[in-house]
Design a protein around this motif. Structure first.
Motif, PDB file in Angstrom:
ATOM      1  N   VAL A  19      -7.540  52.868  77.540  1.00 53.02           N
ATOM      2  CA  VAL A  19      -6.516  52.917  76.496  1.00 53.02           C
ATOM      3  C   VAL A  19      -7.161  52.424  75.207  1.00 53.02           C
ATOM      4  O   VAL A  19      -7.777  51.360  75.183  1.00 53.02           O
ATOM      5  CB  VAL A  19      -5.309  52.028  76.870  1.00 53.02           C
ATOM      6  CG1 VAL A  19      -4.330  51.938  75.712  1.00 53.02           C
ATOM      7  CG2 VAL A  19      -4.624  52.551  78.119  1.00 53.02           C
ATOM      8  N   PRO A  20      -7.057  53.199  74.129  1.00 48.32           N
ATOM      9  CA  PRO A  20      -7.686  52.767  72.877  1.00 48.32           C
ATOM     10  C   PRO A  20      -7.004  51.520  72.309  1.00 48.32           C
ATOM     11  O   PRO A  20      -5.785  51.402  72.347  1.00 48.32           O
ATOM     12  CB  PRO A  20      -7.518  53.966  71.950  1.00 48.32           C
ATOM     13  CG  PRO A  20      -6.370  54.730  72.507  1.00 48.32           C
ATOM     14  CD  PRO A  20      -6.347  54.458  73.978  1.00 48.32           C
ATOM     15  N   THR A  21      -7.812  50.605  71.817  1.00 46.42           N
ATOM     16  CA  THR A  21      -7.255  49.376  71.232  1.00 46.42           C
ATOM     17  C   THR A  21      -7.789  49.159  69.826  1.00 46.42           C
ATOM     18  O   THR A  21      -7.024  49.117  68.873  1.00 46.42           O
ATOM     19  CB  THR A  21      -7.568  48.151  72.120  1.00 46.42           C
ATOM     20  OG1 THR A  21      -8.973  48.090  72.362  1.00 46.42           O
ATOM     21  CG2 THR A  21      -6.826  48.225  73.444  1.00 46.42           C
ATOM     22  N   LYS A  22      -9.098  49.038  69.676  1.00 47.67           N
ATOM     23  CA  LYS A  22      -9.679  48.757  68.370  1.00 47.67           C
ATOM     24  C   LYS A  22      -9.499  49.960  67.449  1.00 47.67           C
ATOM     25  O   LYS A  22      -9.838  51.091  67.799  1.00 47.67           O
ATOM     26  CB  LYS A  22     -11.169  48.427  68.514  1.00 47.67           C
ATOM     27  CG  LYS A  22     -11.788  47.976  67.222  1.00 47.67           C
ATOM     28  CD  LYS A  22     -13.216  47.552  67.404  1.00 47.67           C
ATOM     29  CE  LYS A  22     -13.733  47.084  66.052  1.00 47.67           C
ATOM     30  NZ  LYS A  22     -15.101  46.663  66.111  1.00 47.67           N
ATOM     31  N   TYR A  24      -6.577  51.037  66.475  1.00 48.00           N
ATOM     32  CA  TYR A  24      -5.308  51.691  66.817  1.00 48.00           C
ATOM     33  C   TYR A  24      -4.178  50.679  66.707  1.00 48.00           C
ATOM     34  O   TYR A  24      -4.381  49.488  66.886  1.00 48.00           O
ATOM     35  CB  TYR A  24      -5.329  52.240  68.253  1.00 48.00           C
ATOM     36  CG  TYR A  24      -6.178  53.471  68.417  1.00 48.00           C
ATOM     37  CD1 TYR A  24      -5.602  54.729  68.513  1.00 48.00           C
ATOM     38  CD2 TYR A  24      -7.569  53.383  68.471  1.00 48.00           C
ATOM     39  CE1 TYR A  24      -6.370  55.864  68.668  1.00 48.00           C
ATOM     40  CE2 TYR A  24      -8.346  54.515  68.626  1.00 48.00           C
ATOM     41  CZ  TYR A  24      -7.746  55.747  68.726  1.00 48.00           C
ATOM     42  OH  TYR A  24      -8.512  56.873  68.869  1.00 48.00           O
ATOM     43  N   GLU A  25      -2.983  51.189  66.441  1.00 46.09           N
ATOM     44  CA  GLU A  25      -1.788  50.354  66.417  1.00 46.09           C
ATOM     45  C   GLU A  25      -0.739  51.005  67.305  1.00 46.09           C
ATOM     46  O   GLU A  25      -0.800  52.211  67.568  1.00 46.09           O
ATOM     47  CB  GLU A  25      -1.266  50.196  64.984  1.00 46.09           C
ATOM     48  CG  GLU A  25      -0.914  51.520  64.321  1.00 46.09           C
ATOM     49  CD  GLU A  25      -0.698  51.396  62.829  1.00 46.09           C
ATOM     50  OE1 GLU A  25      -0.948  50.326  62.262  1.00 46.09           O
ATOM     51  OE2 GLU A  25      -0.290  52.405  62.232  1.00 46.09           O
ATOM     52  N   GLU A  26       0.222  50.207  67.770  1.00 51.65           N
ATOM     53  CA  GLU A  26       1.277  50.747  68.615  1.00 51.65           C
ATOM     54  C   GLU A  26       2.322  51.471  67.784  1.00 51.65           C
ATOM     55  O   GLU A  26       2.632  51.071  66.669  1.00 51.65           O
ATOM     56  CB  GLU A  26       1.969  49.629  69.403  1.00 51.65           C
ATOM     57  CG  GLU A  26       1.184  49.177  70.590  1.00 51.65           C
ATOM     58  CD  GLU A  26       2.010  48.297  71.529  1.00 51.65           C
ATOM     59  OE1 GLU A  26       3.197  48.031  71.263  1.00 51.65           O
ATOM     60  OE2 GLU A  26       1.438  47.874  72.540  1.00 51.65           O
ATOM     61  N   ILE A  71       0.744  56.588  75.771  1.00 49.57           N
ATOM     62  CA  ILE A  71       0.397  55.500  76.683  1.00 49.57           C
ATOM     63  C   ILE A  71       1.465  55.301  77.755  1.00 49.57           C
ATOM     64  O   ILE A  71       1.148  55.051  78.912  1.00 49.57           O
ATOM     65  CB  ILE A  71       0.213  54.172  75.894  1.00 49.57           C
ATOM     66  CG1 ILE A  71      -0.829  54.342  74.783  1.00 49.57           C
ATOM     67  CG2 ILE A  71      -0.141  53.025  76.813  1.00 49.57           C
ATOM     68  CD1 ILE A  71      -2.205  54.719  75.272  1.00 49.57           C
ATOM     69  N   ARG A  99      -0.476  54.967  71.018  1.00 52.65           N
ATOM     70  CA  ARG A  99      -1.447  54.246  70.204  1.00 52.65           C
ATOM     71  C   ARG A  99      -1.836  55.219  69.116  1.00 52.65           C
ATOM     72  O   ARG A  99      -2.201  56.365  69.387  1.00 52.65           O
ATOM     73  CB  ARG A  99      -2.674  53.823  71.019  1.00 52.65           C
ATOM     74  CG  ARG A  99      -2.398  52.739  72.046  1.00 52.65           C
ATOM     75  CD  ARG A  99      -2.317  51.370  71.386  1.00 52.65           C
ATOM     76  NE  ARG A  99      -1.757  50.365  72.252  1.00 52.65           N
ATOM     77  CZ  ARG A  99      -2.431  49.657  73.150  1.00 52.65           C
ATOM     78  NH1 ARG A  99      -3.711  49.849  73.302  1.00 52.65           N
ATOM     79  NH2 ARG A  99      -1.821  48.761  73.880  1.00 52.65           N
TER      80      ARG A  99
END
Length: 128
Positions: A19-22, A24-26, A71, A99
Motif C-alpha cells: 500500500v503506498p504511503t510516502k 500519498y494522502e488518504e 485501499i 491513497r
C-alpha cells in the motif's frame, strides 16, 4: 514422472505491491448509488487504481481522481484480486478509502514519465 507435482509445477504467486504511503494522502468518499462512474484497473500484483472518472458523475462529484489507489471497499482491505468482488458485494451506501498521490509526488512522477524532447540544431544544406 515421479515425485511431487508441486515440485514439478510450482504455483506462480505474484506478491501484491505494498500500500503506498510516502507521497500519498488518504481520501475517503461514499458510494450512495450505482453506477458510481469510475473505471478501476488492477493488473495482477498491482494495487487497484482509478483509470477513469465520468465527468459530472457520482465519482466525480465525490472527488475521486484518476490515479487514486483503492485501499478499502466498505471497510474491507482490497487487493488486485479482491477489489472487484468487494465492490459487487457491497450494499449502498458504502465507503471507499483511497491513497492519493500528493501534489508534489504527482508532479515528480509526471516529470519522470514525461517524454524528453531533444533539440537538434538544423544543419545547413551544402550547396552543390
Amino acid at each position: 514422472l515421479g515425485g511431487n507435482l508441486e515440485d514439478e509445477f510450482p504455483e506462480a504467486v505474484e506478491e501484491e505491491e505494498p500500500v503506498p504511503t510516502k507521497g500519498y494522502e488518504e481520501f475517503r468518499c461514499s458510494v450512495e448509488a450505482l453506477p458510481f462512474g469510475m473505471k478501476v484497473a488492477a493488473p495482477p500484483g498491482s494495487r487497484p487504481k482509478v483509470k477513469g472518472v465520468i465527468p459530472g458523475g457520482p465519482a466525480d462529484h465525490a472527488g475521486v481522481r484518476i490515479g487514486d489507489v483503492l485501499i478499502e471497499v466498505a471497510g474491507r482491505p482490497v487487493t488486485s484480486e479482491t477489489w472487484f468482488a468487494a465492490m459487487q458485494q457491497a450494499i449502498t451506501p458504502y465507503g471507499l478509502l483511497f491513497r492519493r498521490p500528493t501534489t508534489e509526488h504527482a508532479k515528480a512522477a509526471a516529470d519522470k514519465t514525461a517524454p524528453r524532447l531533444l533539440a537538434v540544431p538544423a544543419v545547413p544544406k551544402s550547396e552543390p
